[in-house]
Design a protein around this motif. Structure first.
Motif, PDB file in Angstrom:
ATOM      1  N   ARG A  17       0.837  -1.192   0.000  1.00  0.00           N
ATOM      2  CA  ARG A  17       0.000   0.000   0.000  1.00  0.00           C
ATOM      3  C   ARG A  17       0.878   1.250   0.000  1.00  0.00           C
ATOM      4  NH1 ARG A  17      -2.369  -0.236   6.216  1.00  0.00           N
ATOM      5  NH2 ARG A  17      -0.348  -0.076   7.288  1.00  0.00           N
ATOM      6  N   GLY A  18       0.247   2.389  -0.116  1.00  0.00           N
ATOM      7  CA  GLY A  18       0.938   3.666   0.019  1.00  0.00           C
ATOM      8  C   GLY A  18       2.059   3.869  -0.978  1.00  0.00           C
ATOM      9  N   MET A  19       3.157   4.435  -0.486  1.00  0.00           N
ATOM     10  CA  MET A  19       4.277   4.762  -1.359  1.00  0.00           C
ATOM     11  C   MET A  19       4.956   3.517  -1.917  1.00  0.00           C
ATOM     12  SD  MET A  19       5.950   8.094   0.552  1.00  0.00           S
ATOM     13  CE  MET A  19       5.786   7.464   2.237  1.00  0.00           C
ATOM     14  N   GLY A  20       4.960   2.437  -1.155  1.00  0.00           N
ATOM     15  CA  GLY A  20       5.543   1.195  -1.658  1.00  0.00           C
ATOM     16  C   GLY A  20       4.759   0.642  -2.826  1.00  0.00           C
ATOM     17  N   LEU A  21       3.433   0.656  -2.723  1.00  0.00           N
ATOM     18  CA  LEU A  21       2.604   0.192  -3.829  1.00  0.00           C
ATOM     19  C   LEU A  21       2.735   1.130  -5.023  1.00  0.00           C
ATOM     20  CD1 LEU A  21       0.530  -1.698  -5.060  1.00  0.00           C
ATOM     21  CD2 LEU A  21      -1.264  -0.433  -3.842  1.00  0.00           C
ATOM     22  N   ALA A  22       2.858   2.421  -4.768  1.00  0.00           N
ATOM     23  CA  ALA A  22       3.038   3.380  -5.859  1.00  0.00           C
ATOM     24  C   ALA A  22       4.303   3.074  -6.646  1.00  0.00           C
ATOM     25  CB  ALA A  22       3.084   4.803  -5.311  1.00  0.00           C
ATOM     26  N   ALA A  23       5.380   2.738  -5.943  1.00  0.00           N
ATOM     27  CA  ALA A  23       6.619   2.367  -6.626  1.00  0.00           C
ATOM     28  C   ALA A  23       6.446   1.061  -7.388  1.00  0.00           C
ATOM     29  CB  ALA A  23       7.758   2.251  -5.612  1.00  0.00           C
ATOM     30  N   PRO A 188      10.777  11.371   1.420  1.00  0.00           N
ATOM     31  CA  PRO A 188       9.494  12.016   1.136  1.00  0.00           C
ATOM     32  C   PRO A 188       9.174  13.086   2.176  1.00  0.00           C
ATOM     33  CG  PRO A 188       9.312   9.619   1.043  1.00  0.00           C
ATOM     34  CD  PRO A 188      10.619   9.941   1.684  1.00  0.00           C
ATOM     35  N   GLY A 189       8.482  14.117   1.712  1.00  0.00           N
ATOM     36  CA  GLY A 189       7.974  15.136   2.616  1.00  0.00           C
ATOM     37  C   GLY A 189       6.589  14.766   3.108  1.00  0.00           C
ATOM     38  N   SER A 190       5.685  15.722   3.081  1.00  0.00           N
ATOM     39  CA  SER A 190       4.321  15.493   3.574  1.00  0.00           C
ATOM     40  C   SER A 190       3.498  14.832   2.474  1.00  0.00           C
ATOM     41  CB  SER A 190       3.696  16.825   4.002  1.00  0.00           C
ATOM     42  OG  SER A 190       4.451  17.401   5.051  1.00  0.00           O
ATOM     43  N   ILE A 191       3.505  13.511   2.483  1.00  0.00           N
ATOM     44  CA  ILE A 191       2.803  12.720   1.478  1.00  0.00           C
ATOM     45  C   ILE A 191       1.496  12.209   2.085  1.00  0.00           C
ATOM     46  CG2 ILE A 191       2.937  10.757  -0.075  1.00  0.00           C
ATOM     47  CD1 ILE A 191       4.959  13.015  -0.666  1.00  0.00           C
ATOM     48  N   LEU A 192       0.421  12.320   1.322  1.00  0.00           N
ATOM     49  CA  LEU A 192      -0.908  12.008   1.845  1.00  0.00           C
ATOM     50  C   LEU A 192      -1.108  10.500   1.946  1.00  0.00           C
ATOM     51  CD1 LEU A 192      -3.246  13.549   2.936  1.00  0.00           C
ATOM     52  CD2 LEU A 192      -4.224  13.675   0.644  1.00  0.00           C
ATOM     53  N   SER A 193      -0.383   9.914   2.884  1.00  0.00           N
ATOM     54  CA  SER A 193      -0.509   8.501   3.196  1.00  0.00           C
ATOM     55  C   SER A 193      -1.698   8.296   4.133  1.00  0.00           C
ATOM     56  CB  SER A 193       0.767   8.012   3.891  1.00  0.00           C
ATOM     57  OG  SER A 193       0.966   8.734   5.095  1.00  0.00           O
ATOM     58  N   GLU A 194      -1.983   7.038   4.456  1.00  0.00           N
ATOM     59  CA  GLU A 194      -3.080   6.751   5.374  1.00  0.00           C
ATOM     60  C   GLU A 194      -2.830   7.397   6.731  1.00  0.00           C
ATOM     61  OE1 GLU A 194      -3.933   2.619   5.715  1.00  0.00           O
ATOM     62  OE2 GLU A 194      -4.209   2.324   3.562  1.00  0.00           O
ATOM     63  N   SER A 195      -1.569   7.375   7.185  1.00  0.00           N
ATOM     64  CA  SER A 195      -1.280   7.924   8.504  1.00  0.00           C
ATOM     65  C   SER A 195      -1.450   9.435   8.526  1.00  0.00           C
ATOM     66  CB  SER A 195       0.131   7.534   8.943  1.00  0.00           C
ATOM     67  OG  SER A 195       1.101   7.999   8.019  1.00  0.00           O
ATOM     68  N   LEU A 196      -0.989  10.126   7.479  1.00  0.00           N
ATOM     69  CA  LEU A 196      -1.143  11.582   7.439  1.00  0.00           C
ATOM     70  C   LEU A 196      -2.615  11.959   7.303  1.00  0.00           C
ATOM     71  CD1 LEU A 196       0.076  14.388   7.449  1.00  0.00           C
ATOM     72  CD2 LEU A 196       0.497  14.173   4.988  1.00  0.00           C
ATOM     73  N   LEU A 232       1.218  13.271  -3.131  1.00  0.00           N
ATOM     74  CA  LEU A 232       0.451  12.032  -3.250  1.00  0.00           C
ATOM     75  C   LEU A 232       1.408  10.862  -3.433  1.00  0.00           C
ATOM     76  CD1 LEU A 232      -2.277  13.337  -5.722  1.00  0.00           C
ATOM     77  CD2 LEU A 232      -2.408  13.203  -3.219  1.00  0.00           C
ATOM     78  N   PRO A 233       1.057   9.676  -2.925  1.00  0.00           N
ATOM     79  CA  PRO A 233       1.960   8.521  -3.065  1.00  0.00           C
ATOM     80  C   PRO A 233       2.393   8.267  -4.496  1.00  0.00           C
ATOM     81  CG  PRO A 233       0.248   8.011  -1.478  1.00  0.00           C
ATOM     82  CD  PRO A 233      -0.112   9.350  -2.074  1.00  0.00           C
ATOM     83  N   ASP A 234       1.475   8.453  -5.449  1.00  0.00           N
ATOM     84  CA  ASP A 234       1.817   8.181  -6.846  1.00  0.00           C
ATOM     85  C   ASP A 234       2.858   9.145  -7.402  1.00  0.00           C
ATOM     86  OD1 ASP A 234       0.232   5.958  -7.017  1.00  0.00           O
ATOM     87  OD2 ASP A 234      -1.463   6.975  -7.966  1.00  0.00           O
ATOM     88  N   GLU A 235       3.131  10.238  -6.680  1.00  0.00           N
ATOM     89  CA  GLU A 235       4.175  11.161  -7.109  1.00  0.00           C
ATOM     90  C   GLU A 235       5.561  10.704  -6.646  1.00  0.00           C
ATOM     91  OE1 GLU A 235       2.158  15.455  -7.515  1.00  0.00           O
ATOM     92  OE2 GLU A 235       1.939  14.610  -5.501  1.00  0.00           O
ATOM     93  N   ILE A 236       5.610   9.715  -5.787  1.00  0.00           N
ATOM     94  CA  ILE A 236       6.872   9.139  -5.331  1.00  0.00           C
ATOM     95  C   ILE A 236       7.347   8.054  -6.296  1.00  0.00           C
ATOM     96  CG2 ILE A 236       8.013   7.893  -3.445  1.00  0.00           C
ATOM     97  CD1 ILE A 236       7.205  10.682  -2.641  1.00  0.00           C
ATOM     98  N   GLY A 237       6.389   7.268  -6.791  1.00  0.00           N
ATOM     99  CA  GLY A 237       6.713   6.083  -7.584  1.00  0.00           C
ATOM    100  C   GLY A 237       7.645   6.313  -8.751  1.00  0.00           C
ATOM    101  N   PRO A 238       7.406   7.318  -9.618  1.00  0.00           N
ATOM    102  CA  PRO A 238       8.279   7.489 -10.784  1.00  0.00           C
ATOM    103  C   PRO A 238       9.720   7.800 -10.432  1.00  0.00           C
ATOM    104  CG  PRO A 238       6.192   8.632 -11.111  1.00  0.00           C
ATOM    105  CD  PRO A 238       6.222   8.194  -9.675  1.00  0.00           C
TER     106      PRO A 238
END
Length: 265
Positions: A17-23, A188-196, A232-238
């Protein structure tokens, strides 16, 4: 851009999930074969189903507690058997969940922060190294955090663990350079993950609105980004996908801030 990831093999720890899934999505879109590792089978099953439709039909999910070195070794034994003893990509996203002011954190919370945030990464890199060395090319990306550079009074244990991740990764980039295994860090900075999003809701902010969340961060912590919204998490993936690809042919030992703009140095 074709990143050259067709049939590359990848393990994403914390990839459910989150940034890991985005990657993992970005790797799948480029044709990589992916294993996602996490704690919850149902979450991994959902991720595997999505990755399979995106270009990684051989994706698999493996349940493991990365604080358990023997459990981690079993993960990479399974991966090695499946992929002929080779691994191109290791991404370590999983981290600690410790939140609290210094005076409120217990010794156990400090130990958990190090176990979850540091030793989990150590276990994964150590177990993956033989497979990475067997591959024609290999890359590692470890996740740190912007709080190592801009402190928050409610995250001393989390930040200490992430700072250790950054330091160890820098050392690995030097140690593995003779093998041409490149090791980089993303912060990552302030990424809109589930925790944030959960924090935002707890203080009366719409956790689905990245603009409202960043305004709340400014109000409560005084740490806004230059851009007026949370990421957003999907902005980390690329970014991660490039770092772990053959297209990244000369960047190692770097710490990449993905933070919407800041005064970090």
């Amino acid at each position: 851009m074709d990143l050259g990831l067709t049939d590359a093999t990848a393990v994403v720890v914390g990839g459910g999930r989150g940034m890991g899934l985005a990657a993992a999505r970005c790797l799948a879109d480029d044709g990589a074969r992916i294993a996602v590792v996490g704690r919850t089978q149902s979450t991994l099953d959902e991720a595997v189903g999505e990755l399979g439709t995106r270009g990684s039909p051989e994706a698999l999910g493996i349940v493991a507690d990365v604080t358990d070195a023997q459990a981690v070794q079993r993960v990479f034994d399974q991966v090695g058997t499946r992929w002929d003893g080779e691994l191109n990509i290791l991404i370590n996203v999983a981290g600690p969940a410790a939140v609290g002011r210094f005076e409120d954190l217990t010794d156990e919370q400090w130990r958990q922060a190090v176990d979850q945030g540091v030793m989990g990464m150590v276990h994964c890199v150590r177990s993956a190294l033989p497979l990475l060395r067997n591959a024609e090319w290999a890359r590692i990306v470890n996740f740190s955090a912007h709080s190592t550079q801009r402190q928050s009074v409610i995250l001393p244990a989390y930040t200490a663990a992430k700072a250790m991740v950054t330091s160890i990764s820098k050392n690995l980039s030097l140690a593995l350079a003779p093998d041409e295994i490149m090791v980089n860090v993303v912060s990552p900075g302030s990424i809109l993950s589930e925790s944030l999003a959960g924090w935002a809701e707890s203080v009366g902010i719409d956790g689905s609105d990245p603009y409202a969340v960043m305004a709340g961060i400014d109000k409560h912590f005084g740490h806004p980004a230059h851009l007026p919204r949370a990421g957003l998490p999907d902005e980390i993936g690329p970014v991660v996908a490039f770092l772990v690809s053959p297209r990244n042919s000369y960047m190692t030992g770097a710490n990449i801030n993905i933070d919407g703009g800041s005064d970090f140095t």
